[in-house]
Design a protein around this motif. Structure first.
Motif, PDB file in Angstrom:
ATOM      1  N   VAL A  10       0.967  43.297  57.998  1.00 49.47           N
ATOM      2  CA  VAL A  10       1.890  44.202  58.698  1.00 49.47           C
ATOM      3  C   VAL A  10       3.308  43.939  58.228  1.00 49.47           C
ATOM      4  N   ALA A  11       3.689  42.650  58.113  1.00 45.97           N
ATOM      5  CA  ALA A  11       5.029  42.307  57.649  1.00 45.97           C
ATOM      6  C   ALA A  11       5.255  42.813  56.231  1.00 45.97           C
ATOM      7  N   LEU A  12       4.245  42.679  55.368  1.00 42.98           N
ATOM      8  CA  LEU A  12       4.355  43.154  53.994  1.00 42.98           C
ATOM      9  C   LEU A  12       4.476  44.670  53.963  1.00 42.98           C
ATOM     10  N   LEU A  13       3.691  45.361  54.783  1.00 44.44           N
ATOM     11  CA  LEU A  13       3.802  46.820  54.858  1.00 44.44           C
ATOM     12  C   LEU A  13       5.182  47.240  55.342  1.00 44.44           C
ATOM     13  N   CYS A  14       5.726  46.508  56.313  1.00 45.89           N
ATOM     14  CA  CYS A  14       7.072  46.801  56.790  1.00 45.89           C
ATOM     15  C   CYS A  14       8.091  46.602  55.670  1.00 45.89           C
ATOM     16  N   LEU A  15       7.893  45.538  54.885  1.00 46.07           N
ATOM     17  CA  LEU A  15       8.789  45.277  53.767  1.00 46.07           C
ATOM     18  C   LEU A  15       8.725  46.406  52.748  1.00 46.07           C
ATOM     19  N   VAL A  16       7.517  46.841  52.405  1.00 46.77           N
ATOM     20  CA  VAL A  16       7.350  47.939  51.440  1.00 46.77           C
ATOM     21  C   VAL A  16       7.993  49.210  51.975  1.00 46.77           C
ATOM     22  N   ALA A  17       7.762  49.519  53.246  1.00 44.78           N
ATOM     23  CA  ALA A  17       8.358  50.719  53.848  1.00 44.78           C
ATOM     24  C   ALA A  17       9.877  50.619  53.864  1.00 44.78           C
ATOM     25  N   SER A  18      10.394  49.432  54.185  1.00 42.91           N
ATOM     26  CA  SER A  18      11.841  49.240  54.206  1.00 42.91           C
ATOM     27  C   SER A  18      12.442  49.428  52.821  1.00 42.91           C
ATOM     28  N   VAL A  19      11.759  48.900  51.810  1.00 43.93           N
ATOM     29  CA  VAL A  19      12.246  49.047  50.436  1.00 43.93           C
ATOM     30  C   VAL A  19      12.256  50.514  50.041  1.00 43.93           C
ATOM     31  N   ALA A  51      16.980  42.516  49.496  1.00 46.17           N
ATOM     32  CA  ALA A  51      17.314  41.431  50.415  1.00 46.17           C
ATOM     33  C   ALA A  51      17.543  41.991  51.819  1.00 46.17           C
ATOM     34  N   GLU A  52      18.124  43.170  51.913  1.00 48.00           N
ATOM     35  CA  GLU A  52      18.306  43.815  53.212  1.00 48.00           C
ATOM     36  C   GLU A  52      16.953  44.148  53.827  1.00 48.00           C
ATOM     37  N   ALA A  53      16.033  44.635  53.018  1.00 53.04           N
ATOM     38  CA  ALA A  53      14.686  44.947  53.514  1.00 53.04           C
ATOM     39  C   ALA A  53      13.981  43.677  53.971  1.00 53.04           C
ATOM     40  N   ALA A  54      14.141  42.593  53.212  1.00 54.15           N
ATOM     41  CA  ALA A  54      13.531  41.320  53.592  1.00 54.15           C
ATOM     42  C   ALA A  54      14.129  40.814  54.899  1.00 54.15           C
ATOM     43  N   LYS A  55      15.437  40.953  55.076  1.00 53.93           N
ATOM     44  CA  LYS A  55      16.091  40.539  56.319  1.00 53.93           C
ATOM     45  C   LYS A  55      15.567  41.366  57.487  1.00 53.93           C
ATOM     46  N   ALA A  56      15.325  42.651  57.268  1.00 50.68           N
ATOM     47  CA  ALA A  56      14.783  43.516  58.318  1.00 50.68           C
ATOM     48  C   ALA A  56      13.392  43.043  58.743  1.00 50.68           C
ATOM     49  N   VAL A  57      12.585  42.574  57.795  1.00 50.36           N
ATOM     50  CA  VAL A  57      11.252  42.050  58.113  1.00 50.36           C
ATOM     51  C   VAL A  57      11.386  40.842  59.037  1.00 50.36           C
ATOM     52  N   LEU A  58      12.314  39.934  58.725  1.00 49.61           N
ATOM     53  CA  LEU A  58      12.514  38.762  59.585  1.00 49.61           C
ATOM     54  C   LEU A  58      12.983  39.180  60.976  1.00 49.61           C
ATOM     55  N   ASP A  59      13.917  40.108  61.033  1.00 44.08           N
ATOM     56  CA  ASP A  59      14.423  40.567  62.330  1.00 44.08           C
ATOM     57  C   ASP A  59      13.307  41.163  63.180  1.00 44.08           C
ATOM     58  N   GLN A  60      12.396  41.910  62.562  1.00 43.80           N
ATOM     59  CA  GLN A  60      11.280  42.516  63.299  1.00 43.80           C
ATOM     60  C   GLN A  60      10.262  41.467  63.728  1.00 43.80           C
ATOM     61  N   PHE A  97      11.768  32.366  56.304  1.00 42.05           N
ATOM     62  CA  PHE A  97      12.109  32.753  54.932  1.00 42.05           C
ATOM     63  C   PHE A  97      11.079  33.741  54.421  1.00 42.05           C
ATOM     64  N   THR A  98      11.534  34.748  53.708  1.00 40.41           N
ATOM     65  CA  THR A  98      10.640  35.667  53.014  1.00 40.41           C
ATOM     66  C   THR A  98      11.247  35.997  51.657  1.00 40.41           C
ATOM     67  N   CYS A  99      10.379  36.262  50.688  1.00 37.20           N
ATOM     68  CA  CYS A  99      10.864  36.618  49.359  1.00 37.20           C
ATOM     69  C   CYS A  99       9.846  37.502  48.646  1.00 37.20           C
ATOM     70  N   THR A 100      10.309  38.183  47.616  1.00 41.90           N
ATOM     71  CA  THR A 100       9.469  39.031  46.777  1.00 41.90           C
ATOM     72  C   THR A 100       9.610  38.570  45.334  1.00 41.90           C
ATOM     73  N   GLY A 101       8.700  38.992  44.465  1.00 42.91           N
ATOM     74  CA  GLY A 101       8.841  38.700  43.052  1.00 42.91           C
ATOM     75  C   GLY A 101       7.757  37.821  42.473  1.00 42.91           C
ATOM     76  N   LYS A 102       6.833  37.335  43.277  1.00 46.62           N
ATOM     77  CA  LYS A 102       5.664  36.568  42.832  1.00 46.62           C
ATOM     78  C   LYS A 102       5.946  35.138  42.394  1.00 46.62           C
ATOM     79  N   GLY A 103       7.183  34.643  42.556  1.00 49.45           N
ATOM     80  CA  GLY A 103       7.452  33.233  42.278  1.00 49.45           C
ATOM     81  C   GLY A 103       7.050  32.378  43.461  1.00 49.45           C
ATOM     82  N   LYS A 104       7.390  31.097  43.398  1.00 50.10           N
ATOM     83  CA  LYS A 104       7.156  30.167  44.501  1.00 50.10           C
ATOM     84  C   LYS A 104       8.445  29.391  44.752  1.00 50.10           C
ATOM     85  N   VAL A 105       8.749  29.156  46.024  1.00 52.85           N
ATOM     86  CA  VAL A 105       9.934  28.393  46.384  1.00 52.85           C
ATOM     87  C   VAL A 105       9.493  27.152  47.154  1.00 52.85           C
ATOM     88  N   ALA A 106       9.875  25.972  46.648  1.00 54.04           N
ATOM     89  CA  ALA A 106       9.600  24.701  47.325  1.00 54.04           C
ATOM     90  C   ALA A 106      10.852  24.294  48.091  1.00 54.04           C
TER      91      ALA A 106
END
Length: 168
Positions: A10-19, A51-60, A97-106
Protein backbone atom coordinates in the motif's frame (compact mmCIF):
# COMPACT_ATOMS: atom_id res chain seq x y z
CA UNK A 1 5.94 -1.13 14.81
CA UNK A 2 6.69 -3.48 11.90
CA UNK A 3 4.83 -3.25 8.63
CA UNK A 4 3.29 -6.26 6.90
CA UNK A 5 3.89 -7.00 3.23
CA UNK A 6 0.37 -5.75 2.53
CA UNK A 7 1.12 -2.45 4.28
CA UNK A 8 4.39 -2.13 2.37
CA UNK A 9 2.54 -2.69 -0.92
CA UNK A 10 0.00 0.00 0.00
CA UNK A 11 2.84 2.39 0.88
CA UNK A 12 4.57 1.60 -2.42
CA UNK A 13 1.33 2.15 -4.34
CA UNK A 14 0.90 5.47 -2.55
CA UNK A 15 4.45 6.39 -3.52
CA UNK A 16 3.83 5.50 -7.18
CA UNK A 17 0.57 7.46 -7.20
CA UNK A 18 2.26 10.43 -5.54
CA UNK A 19 5.06 10.38 -8.10
CA UNK A 20 2.52 10.30 -10.92
CA UNK A 21 0.62 13.23 -9.43
CA UNK A 22 3.70 15.27 -8.58
CA UNK A 23 4.28 16.11 -12.24
CA UNK A 24 1.10 18.19 -12.20
CA UNK A 25 2.20 20.02 -9.06
CA UNK A 26 4.72 22.79 -8.51
CA UNK A 27 8.12 21.07 -8.38
CA UNK A 28 9.60 24.05 -6.48
CA UNK A 29 7.91 23.15 -3.18
CA UNK A 30 10.37 21.94 -0.58
CA UNK A 31 9.88 19.27 2.04
CA UNK A 32 8.77 20.78 5.32
CA UNK A 33 11.26 20.68 8.14
CA UNK A 34 10.07 21.40 11.64
CA UNK A 35 13.55 21.88 13.12
CA UNK A 36 16.78 23.46 11.94
CA UNK A 37 19.46 21.06 10.80
CA UNK A 38 23.08 21.83 11.69
CA UNK A 39 24.41 19.07 9.41
CA UNK A 40 22.60 17.63 6.44
CA UNK A 41 23.07 15.78 3.20
CA UNK A 42 23.99 17.84 0.17
CA UNK A 43 20.53 17.21 -1.27
CA UNK A 44 18.04 19.80 -2.34
CA UNK A 45 14.52 18.45 -1.71
CA UNK A 46 12.94 21.20 -3.80
CA UNK A 47 14.86 19.94 -6.84
CA UNK A 48 13.79 16.33 -6.26
CA UNK A 49 10.02 15.84 -6.69
CA UNK A 50 10.37 12.13 -5.81
CA UNK A 51 11.63 13.17 -2.37
CA UNK A 52 8.36 15.05 -1.84
CA UNK A 53 6.42 11.92 -2.80
CA UNK A 54 8.54 9.84 -0.42
CA UNK A 55 7.89 12.36 2.39
CA UNK A 56 4.15 12.12 1.67
CA UNK A 57 4.36 8.32 2.11
CA UNK A 58 5.94 8.79 5.55
CA UNK A 59 3.34 11.38 6.54
CA UNK A 60 0.52 9.00 5.56
CA UNK A 61 2.10 6.06 7.39
CA UNK A 62 2.60 7.98 10.66
CA UNK A 63 -0.66 9.92 10.95
CA UNK A 64 -1.16 11.25 14.46
CA UNK A 65 2.49 10.99 15.49
CA UNK A 66 4.32 14.19 16.37
CA UNK A 67 7.09 14.89 13.84
CA UNK A 68 10.27 16.30 15.39
CA UNK A 69 12.20 16.82 12.16
CA UNK A 70 12.38 15.59 8.58
CA UNK A 71 14.17 15.94 5.28
CA UNK A 72 15.01 14.27 2.03
CA UNK A 73 16.55 14.63 -1.39
CA UNK A 74 18.44 12.76 -4.07
CA UNK A 75 20.31 9.63 -2.96
CA UNK A 76 24.05 10.05 -2.44
CA UNK A 77 26.84 7.74 -1.28
CA UNK A 78 26.70 9.34 2.20
CA UNK A 79 23.56 10.79 3.77
CA UNK A 80 22.88 11.86 7.30
CA UNK A 81 21.47 14.45 9.63
CA UNK A 82 21.17 15.47 13.25
CA UNK A 83 18.01 16.30 15.15
CA UNK A 84 19.27 19.19 17.30
CA UNK A 85 17.44 18.20 20.48
CA UNK A 86 14.54 16.16 21.74
CA UNK A 87 11.88 17.60 24.03
CA UNK A 88 12.46 16.95 27.76
CA UNK A 89 9.49 14.58 28.11
CA UNK A 90 10.36 12.32 25.13
CA UNK A 91 11.59 8.85 26.12
CA UNK A 92 11.97 7.37 22.62
CA UNK A 93 11.88 8.45 19.00
CA UNK A 94 10.96 6.55 15.84
CA UNK A 95 13.27 7.16 12.89
CA UNK A 96 11.42 6.46 9.62
CA UNK A 97 13.10 6.30 6.20
CA UNK A 98 12.02 5.49 2.67
CA UNK A 99 13.92 5.59 -0.61
CA UNK A 100 13.65 4.64 -4.28
CA UNK A 101 16.25 3.57 -6.83
CA UNK A 102 17.01 -0.07 -5.91
CA UNK A 103 20.14 0.68 -3.84
CA UNK A 104 20.65 -0.21 -0.18
CA UNK A 105 21.31 2.16 2.70
CA UNK A 106 23.11 0.94 5.85
CA UNK A 107 22.42 3.05 8.95
CA UNK A 108 24.24 3.98 12.14
CA UNK A 109 22.56 6.01 14.90
CA UNK A 110 23.95 8.08 17.76
CA UNK A 111 22.30 9.75 20.75
CA UNK A 112 24.33 12.55 22.36
CA UNK A 113 27.42 11.31 20.51
CA UNK A 114 27.11 7.66 21.61
CA UNK A 115 26.13 4.70 19.43
CA UNK A 116 22.40 4.09 19.80
CA UNK A 117 22.16 0.63 18.24
CA UNK A 118 24.40 -2.39 18.57
CA UNK A 119 23.58 -3.92 15.17
CA UNK A 120 23.72 -2.66 11.61
CA UNK A 121 20.42 -1.76 9.98
CA UNK A 122 19.84 -1.74 6.23
CA UNK A 123 17.01 -0.40 4.10
CA UNK A 124 16.39 -1.46 0.51
CA UNK A 125 15.42 1.44 -1.75
CA UNK A 126 12.19 -0.05 -3.09
CA UNK A 127 9.71 2.44 -1.61
CA UNK A 128 9.19 0.46 1.61
CA UNK A 129 9.43 2.16 5.00
CA UNK A 130 12.33 1.39 7.32
CA UNK A 131 11.77 2.14 11.03
CA UNK A 132 14.14 2.27 13.98
CA UNK A 133 13.15 2.95 17.58
CA UNK A 134 15.73 5.04 19.44
CA UNK A 135 15.64 5.37 23.24
CA UNK A 136 16.43 8.78 24.69
CA UNK A 137 17.54 8.88 28.35
CA UNK A 138 17.70 12.69 28.43
CA UNK A 139 17.15 15.52 25.94
CA UNK A 140 19.86 15.72 23.32
CA UNK A 141 21.08 15.21 19.79
CA UNK A 142 20.00 12.23 17.68
CA UNK A 143 21.97 11.58 14.50
CA UNK A 144 21.80 9.13 11.65
CA UNK A 145 24.42 8.29 9.06
CA UNK A 146 23.61 6.29 5.96
CA UNK A 147 25.99 4.62 3.51
CA UNK A 148 24.52 3.85 0.09
CA UNK A 149 25.55 0.81 -1.94
CA UNK A 150 24.23 0.16 -5.40
CA UNK A 151 22.40 2.67 -7.55
CA UNK A 152 22.13 6.29 -6.46
CA UNK A 153 19.48 6.90 -9.10
CA UNK A 154 16.67 7.60 -6.64
CA UNK A 155 15.50 9.79 -3.81
CA UNK A 156 14.91 9.50 -0.07
CA UNK A 157 12.92 11.00 2.77
CA UNK A 158 13.18 10.58 6.52
CA UNK A 159 11.41 11.80 9.66
CA UNK A 160 11.92 11.60 13.39
CA UNK A 161 8.66 11.00 15.29
CA UNK A 162 7.86 11.09 19.00
CA UNK A 163 7.32 7.49 20.06
CA UNK A 164 7.00 7.52 23.88
CA UNK A 165 6.54 10.44 26.25
CA UNK A 166 7.00 10.58 30.00
CA UNK A 167 3.70 11.02 31.78
CA UNK A 168 3.41 14.06 34.06
Amino acid sequence: MKRTNGQRKVALLCLVASVALIGACDADKSIDSSTPKPRTSQSSPSAVPDAEAAKAVLDQAFIGMEALGSGGGRLQPHIGNTLPTTPANVLSVTFAFTCTGKGKVAFAFTVNGRDAAKTAHTSICDGSIFQQSIEVSKPGLISFEGELTGSDNGSFAYSFYTEKKQLP
